[in-house]
Design a protein around this motif. Structure first.
Motif, PDB file in Angstrom:
ATOM      1  N   SER A 193       0.843  -1.198   0.000  1.00 56.37           N
ATOM      2  CA  SER A 193       0.000   0.000   0.000  1.00 56.37           C
ATOM      3  C   SER A 193       0.871   1.237   0.000  1.00 56.37           C
ATOM      4  CB  SER A 193      -0.928   0.012   1.226  1.00 56.37           C
ATOM      5  OG  SER A 193      -0.165  -0.016   2.430  1.00 56.37           O
ATOM      6  N   ALA A 194       0.275   2.354  -0.392  1.00 55.85           N
ATOM      7  CA  ALA A 194       0.980   3.637  -0.423  1.00 55.85           C
ATOM      8  C   ALA A 194      -0.061   4.737  -0.344  1.00 55.85           C
ATOM      9  CB  ALA A 194       1.806   3.775  -1.704  1.00 55.85           C
ATOM     10  N   ALA A 195       0.343   5.919   0.110  1.00 56.59           N
ATOM     11  CA  ALA A 195      -0.618   7.019   0.269  1.00 56.59           C
ATOM     12  C   ALA A 195       0.032   8.357  -0.002  1.00 56.59           C
ATOM     13  CB  ALA A 195      -1.206   6.995   1.688  1.00 56.59           C
ATOM     14  N   LEU A 196      -0.783   9.298  -0.485  1.00 60.02           N
ATOM     15  CA  LEU A 196      -0.383  10.679  -0.742  1.00 60.02           C
ATOM     16  C   LEU A 196      -1.501  11.606  -0.284  1.00 60.02           C
ATOM     17  CD1 LEU A 196       0.974  10.268  -4.392  1.00 60.02           C
ATOM     18  CD2 LEU A 196       2.365  10.952  -2.429  1.00 60.02           C
ATOM     19  N   LEU A 197      -1.137  12.769   0.207  1.00 63.40           N
ATOM     20  CA  LEU A 197      -2.115  13.766   0.631  1.00 63.40           C
ATOM     21  C   LEU A 197      -2.069  14.943  -0.341  1.00 63.40           C
ATOM     22  CD1 LEU A 197      -4.120  14.131   3.040  1.00 63.40           C
ATOM     23  CD2 LEU A 197      -2.433  15.670   4.028  1.00 63.40           C
ATOM     24  N   PHE A 198      -3.240  15.345  -0.823  1.00 60.86           N
ATOM     25  CA  PHE A 198      -3.349  16.423  -1.801  1.00 60.86           C
ATOM     26  C   PHE A 198      -4.078  17.613  -1.185  1.00 60.86           C
ATOM     27  CE2 PHE A 198      -2.680  12.675  -4.242  1.00 60.86           C
ATOM     28  CZ  PHE A 198      -2.133  13.044  -5.460  1.00 60.86           C
ATOM     29  N   CYS A 199      -3.631  18.820  -1.535  1.00 63.08           N
ATOM     30  CA  CYS A 199      -4.298  20.034  -1.088  1.00 63.08           C
ATOM     31  C   CYS A 199      -3.829  21.186  -1.966  1.00 63.08           C
ATOM     32  CB  CYS A 199      -3.998  20.330   0.382  1.00 63.08           C
ATOM     33  SG  CYS A 199      -2.253  20.600   0.732  1.00 63.08           S
ATOM     34  N   PRO A 200      -4.515  22.330  -1.959  1.00 67.96           N
ATOM     35  CA  PRO A 200      -4.004  23.496  -2.686  1.00 67.96           C
ATOM     36  C   PRO A 200      -2.659  23.925  -2.103  1.00 67.96           C
ATOM     37  CG  PRO A 200      -6.301  23.798  -2.072  1.00 67.96           C
ATOM     38  CD  PRO A 200      -5.823  22.589  -1.338  1.00 67.96           C
ATOM     39  N   GLU A 201      -1.840  24.572  -2.903  1.00 65.74           N
ATOM     40  CA  GLU A 201      -0.510  24.968  -2.444  1.00 65.74           C
ATOM     41  C   GLU A 201      -0.599  25.905  -1.239  1.00 65.74           C
ATOM     42  OE1 GLU A 201       3.786  26.181  -4.397  1.00 65.74           O
ATOM     43  OE2 GLU A 201       1.968  26.274  -5.611  1.00 65.74           O
ATOM     44  N   SER A 202      -1.630  26.744  -1.214  1.00 69.35           N
ATOM     45  CA  SER A 202      -1.779  27.665  -0.080  1.00 69.35           C
ATOM     46  C   SER A 202      -2.026  26.908   1.216  1.00 69.35           C
ATOM     47  CB  SER A 202      -2.932  28.636  -0.345  1.00 69.35           C
ATOM     48  OG  SER A 202      -4.155  27.925  -0.548  1.00 69.35           O
ATOM     49  N   ALA A 204      -0.977  23.719   1.717  1.00 73.57           N
ATOM     50  CA  ALA A 204       0.272  23.002   2.003  1.00 73.57           C
ATOM     51  C   ALA A 204       1.236  23.872   2.801  1.00 73.57           C
ATOM     52  CB  ALA A 204       0.929  22.558   0.698  1.00 73.57           C
ATOM     53  N   GLN A 205       1.261  25.157   2.481  1.00 76.19           N
ATOM     54  CA  GLN A 205       2.179  26.072   3.152  1.00 76.19           C
ATOM     55  C   GLN A 205       1.823  26.292   4.618  1.00 76.19           C
ATOM     56  OE1 GLN A 205       1.806  29.374   0.487  1.00 76.19           O
ATOM     57  NE2 GLN A 205       3.261  28.543  -1.009  1.00 76.19           N
ATOM     58  N   GLU A 206       0.602  25.934   5.002  1.00 78.55           N
ATOM     59  CA  GLU A 206       0.219  26.013   6.409  1.00 78.55           C
ATOM     60  C   GLU A 206       0.817  24.851   7.206  1.00 78.55           C
ATOM     61  OE1 GLU A 206      -3.998  26.106   6.620  1.00 78.55           O
ATOM     62  OE2 GLU A 206      -4.211  27.866   5.306  1.00 78.55           O
ATOM     63  N   TYR A 207       1.184  23.780   6.506  1.00 79.70           N
ATOM     64  CA  TYR A 207       1.719  22.590   7.153  1.00 79.70           C
ATOM     65  C   TYR A 207       3.240  22.511   7.097  1.00 79.70           C
ATOM     66  CZ  TYR A 207      -2.998  20.574   7.403  1.00 79.70           C
ATOM     67  OH  TYR A 207      -4.325  20.333   7.691  1.00 79.70           O
ATOM     68  N   THR A 208       3.821  22.939   5.958  1.00 80.12           N
ATOM     69  CA  THR A 208       5.247  22.716   5.755  1.00 80.12           C
ATOM     70  C   THR A 208       5.795  23.624   4.661  1.00 80.12           C
ATOM     71  OG1 THR A 208       6.905  21.037   5.158  1.00 80.12           O
ATOM     72  CG2 THR A 208       4.767  20.884   4.076  1.00 80.12           C
ATOM     73  N   ASP A 209       7.121  23.788   4.659  1.00 79.89           N
ATOM     74  CA  ASP A 209       7.786  24.506   3.578  1.00 79.89           C
ATOM     75  C   ASP A 209       8.268  23.555   2.491  1.00 79.89           C
ATOM     76  OD1 ASP A 209       7.495  26.960   4.875  1.00 79.89           O
ATOM     77  OD2 ASP A 209       9.359  26.670   6.023  1.00 79.89           O
ATOM     78  N   GLU A 210       8.218  22.251   2.783  1.00 77.66           N
ATOM     79  CA  GLU A 210       8.735  21.257   1.849  1.00 77.66           C
ATOM     80  C   GLU A 210       7.595  20.370   1.352  1.00 77.66           C
ATOM     81  OE1 GLU A 210      11.790  19.223   3.981  1.00 77.66           O
ATOM     82  OE2 GLU A 210      13.260  20.814   3.664  1.00 77.66           O
ATOM     83  N   TYR A 211       7.265  20.550   0.099  1.00 79.09           N
ATOM     84  CA  TYR A 211       6.198  19.751  -0.500  1.00 79.09           C
ATOM     85  C   TYR A 211       6.463  19.678  -2.004  1.00 79.09           C
ATOM     86  CZ  TYR A 211       4.499  24.522  -1.373  1.00 79.09           C
ATOM     87  OH  TYR A 211       4.404  25.848  -1.738  1.00 79.09           O
ATOM     88  N   ALA A 212       5.699  18.857  -2.681  1.00 74.18           N
ATOM     89  CA  ALA A 212       5.825  18.723  -4.136  1.00 74.18           C
ATOM     90  C   ALA A 212       4.526  19.158  -4.786  1.00 74.18           C
ATOM     91  CB  ALA A 212       6.143  17.275  -4.498  1.00 74.18           C
ATOM     92  N   VAL A 213       4.630  19.648  -6.001  1.00 75.72           N
ATOM     93  CA  VAL A 213       3.482  20.161  -6.749  1.00 75.72           C
ATOM     94  C   VAL A 213       3.249  19.290  -7.985  1.00 75.72           C
ATOM     95  CG1 VAL A 213       2.570  22.134  -8.046  1.00 75.72           C
ATOM     96  CG2 VAL A 213       3.929  22.515  -5.975  1.00 75.72           C
ATOM     97  N   ILE A 214       1.983  18.960  -8.243  1.00 72.41           N
ATOM     98  CA  ILE A 214       1.641  18.282  -9.490  1.00 72.41           C
ATOM     99  C   ILE A 214       1.707  19.330 -10.596  1.00 72.41           C
ATOM    100  CG2 ILE A 214      -0.098  17.003 -10.788  1.00 72.41           C
ATOM    101  CD1 ILE A 214       0.910  15.391  -8.489  1.00 72.41           C
ATOM    102  N   ALA A 215       2.729  19.240 -11.434  1.00 75.50           N
ATOM    103  CA  ALA A 215       2.906  20.219 -12.510  1.00 75.50           C
ATOM    104  C   ALA A 215       2.154  19.817 -13.766  1.00 75.50           C
ATOM    105  CB  ALA A 215       4.393  20.378 -12.830  1.00 75.50           C
ATOM    106  N   GLY A 216       2.004  18.522 -13.972  1.00 76.51           N
ATOM    107  CA  GLY A 216       1.300  18.026 -15.145  1.00 76.51           C
ATOM    108  C   GLY A 216       0.828  16.614 -14.923  1.00 76.51           C
ATOM    109  N   VAL A 217      -0.366  16.290 -15.402  1.00 82.60           N
ATOM    110  CA  VAL A 217      -0.878  14.926 -15.296  1.00 82.60           C
ATOM    111  C   VAL A 217      -1.847  14.692 -16.439  1.00 82.60           C
ATOM    112  CG1 VAL A 217      -2.704  15.658 -13.683  1.00 82.60           C
ATOM    113  CG2 VAL A 217      -2.034  13.238 -13.793  1.00 82.60           C
ATOM    114  N   ASN A 218      -1.759  13.509 -17.036  1.00 87.08           N
ATOM    115  CA  ASN A 218      -2.633  13.216 -18.162  1.00 87.08           C
ATOM    116  C   ASN A 218      -2.761  11.708 -18.348  1.00 87.08           C
ATOM    117  OD1 ASN A 218      -4.230  14.330 -20.366  1.00 87.08           O
ATOM    118  ND2 ASN A 218      -2.730  13.397 -21.731  1.00 87.08           N
ATOM    119  N   GLY A 219      -3.893  11.295 -18.858  1.00 87.90           N
ATOM    120  CA  GLY A 219      -4.138   9.889 -19.112  1.00 87.90           C
ATOM    121  C   GLY A 219      -4.517   9.645 -20.560  1.00 87.90           C
TER     122      GLY A 219
END
Length: 364
Positions: A193-202, A204-219
């Motif tokens: 199993s694996a997990a990721l947490l998603f939120c708006p960048e604004s 994310a900045q309330e939780y941490t200074d270190e995060y990753a951004v989805i820059a592009g996604v397509n299927g």
């Protein structure tokens, strides 16, 4: 299954410093909990176990690309404004079944016309590998070296199913599964199993200074009947999903610093490298010989150990790819760490029937 999902979900929330009651959307990527464990409604059961009963829940099944499809769905939930906190958990429990039964469930991904003739995904891979080796005059050792690389990388992954090195001779002398592919050219049957947490960048900045951004996604989707493809060495779903992700992100193949490719068979690493623009047609094997995809190479690929060493828990695999890229971008990959600002993961369903490509960038 539920234990696996809950463990990943809890660890993800703790890592982010978030509470289960903050979750507005809860997505579960899973291919076959009904077939493997006789259980449906896993997303609702997980919400109960995590204590997120008010959240909207949804299960995403896109066969072995369920994890990537769920990254797309979780991103959409945030991008649309429908949710500010979305938890994505992927998982699969398969090892309690016999190899024959598990293979049969996975083989059902194929078109019914193909399935009833006894076709399995390894047979597609064997046929494609033989065609590739002969058409491009590639040595059999080049495929074996992909397997050696993945096991070497898996040693440094504490979550890998196999954490031991193998040499070229071991790979080349392992039992034949689908000629010319041998045991070490194929991924194992895996629980995970694996997990990721998603939120708006604004947020994310309330939780941490270190995060990753989805820059592009397509299927994208390719022909369901594999032999209808114009060129069996070209995975159209990889080409089209990659093209869309590149366009959305503004990045190109030359900008990718680290990548996780869906290599349940060694030959798929060659095909995806071409489809994503990392190699010209028929030249991926030459890059392997040059060490191009090694951890210290020009483009490190499958630093996690890939599906061969890390394992392939179906619905979790695409999410785990995202976790690996995330850890590199925030500097938490430990001994696997590659200096990187932009990463890519490509999650494949079936034998290229459906594909999700995701590009992530470090926060700036």
């Amino acid at each position: 299954m539920l234990d696996l999902l809950a463990e990943a979900g809890v660890e993800c929330l703790e890592d982010a410093g978030a509470d289960a009651m903050d979750i507005e959307h809860l997505y579960v990527s899973n291919m076959a909990s009904g077939e493997f464990e006789g259980m449906t409604g896993v997303m609702n059961a997980l919400a109960h176990d995590l204590g997120a009963m008010t959240a909207y829940t949804q299960r995403v099944d896109q066969t072995s690309s369920s994890g990537g499809a769920d990254i797309y769905a979780a991103w959409q939930s945030i991008a649309s404004g429908a949710s500010e906190i979305t938890l994505l958990v992927g998982g699969e429990k398969t090892t309690h079944q016999s190899t024959a039964d598990t293979t049969d469930v996975i083989a059902s991904i194929a078109h019914p016309v193909e399935y009833k003739t006894g076709v399995t995904l390894p047979s597609f891979a064997g046929l494609t590998a033989r065609h590739y080796l002969e058409r491009f005059d590639a040595p059999r050792e080049s495929l074996a070296k992909v397997g050696v690389k993945k096991h070497k990388n898996g040693v440094d992954n504490p979550n890998a199913q196999f954490q031991k090195k193998v040499n070229l001779e071991t790979v080349l002398e392992s039992p034949i599964v689908a000629d010319p592919l041998r045991l070490y050219d194929l991924c194992p049957i895996t629980d995970g199993s694996a997990a990721l947490l998603f939120c708006p960048e604004s947020v994310a900045q309330e939780y941490t200074d270190e995060y990753a951004v989805i820059a592009g996604v397509n299927g994208a989707t390719d022909t369901h009947v594999v032999h209808e493809r114009e060129d069996p060495t070209v995975m159209g779903g990889v080409v089209e999903s990659g093209k869309g992700a590149y366009e959305m992100s503004g990045y190109g193949p030359e900008d990718i610093d680290v990548a996780e490719l869906h290599n349940m068979f060694t030959i798929l690493e060659f095909l995806q490298m071409k489809g994503l623009g990392f190699a010209k047609q028929g030249e991926a094997w030459e890059l392997v010989e040059e060490g191009y995809m090694e951890r210290d190479g020009e483009l490190p690929i499958n630093t996690s150990g890939g599906l061969k060493s890390k394992g392939h828990p179906l619905g979790a695999s695409g999410v785990a790819q995202g976790v690996e890229i995330y850890e590199h971008l925030v500097g938490e990959a430990g001994p696997r760490q590659v200096e990187s600002d932009v990463g890519l993961c490509c999650n494949v369903g079936g034998f290229g029937n459906c594909v999700i490509t995701t590009i992530m960038e470090a926060a700036r």
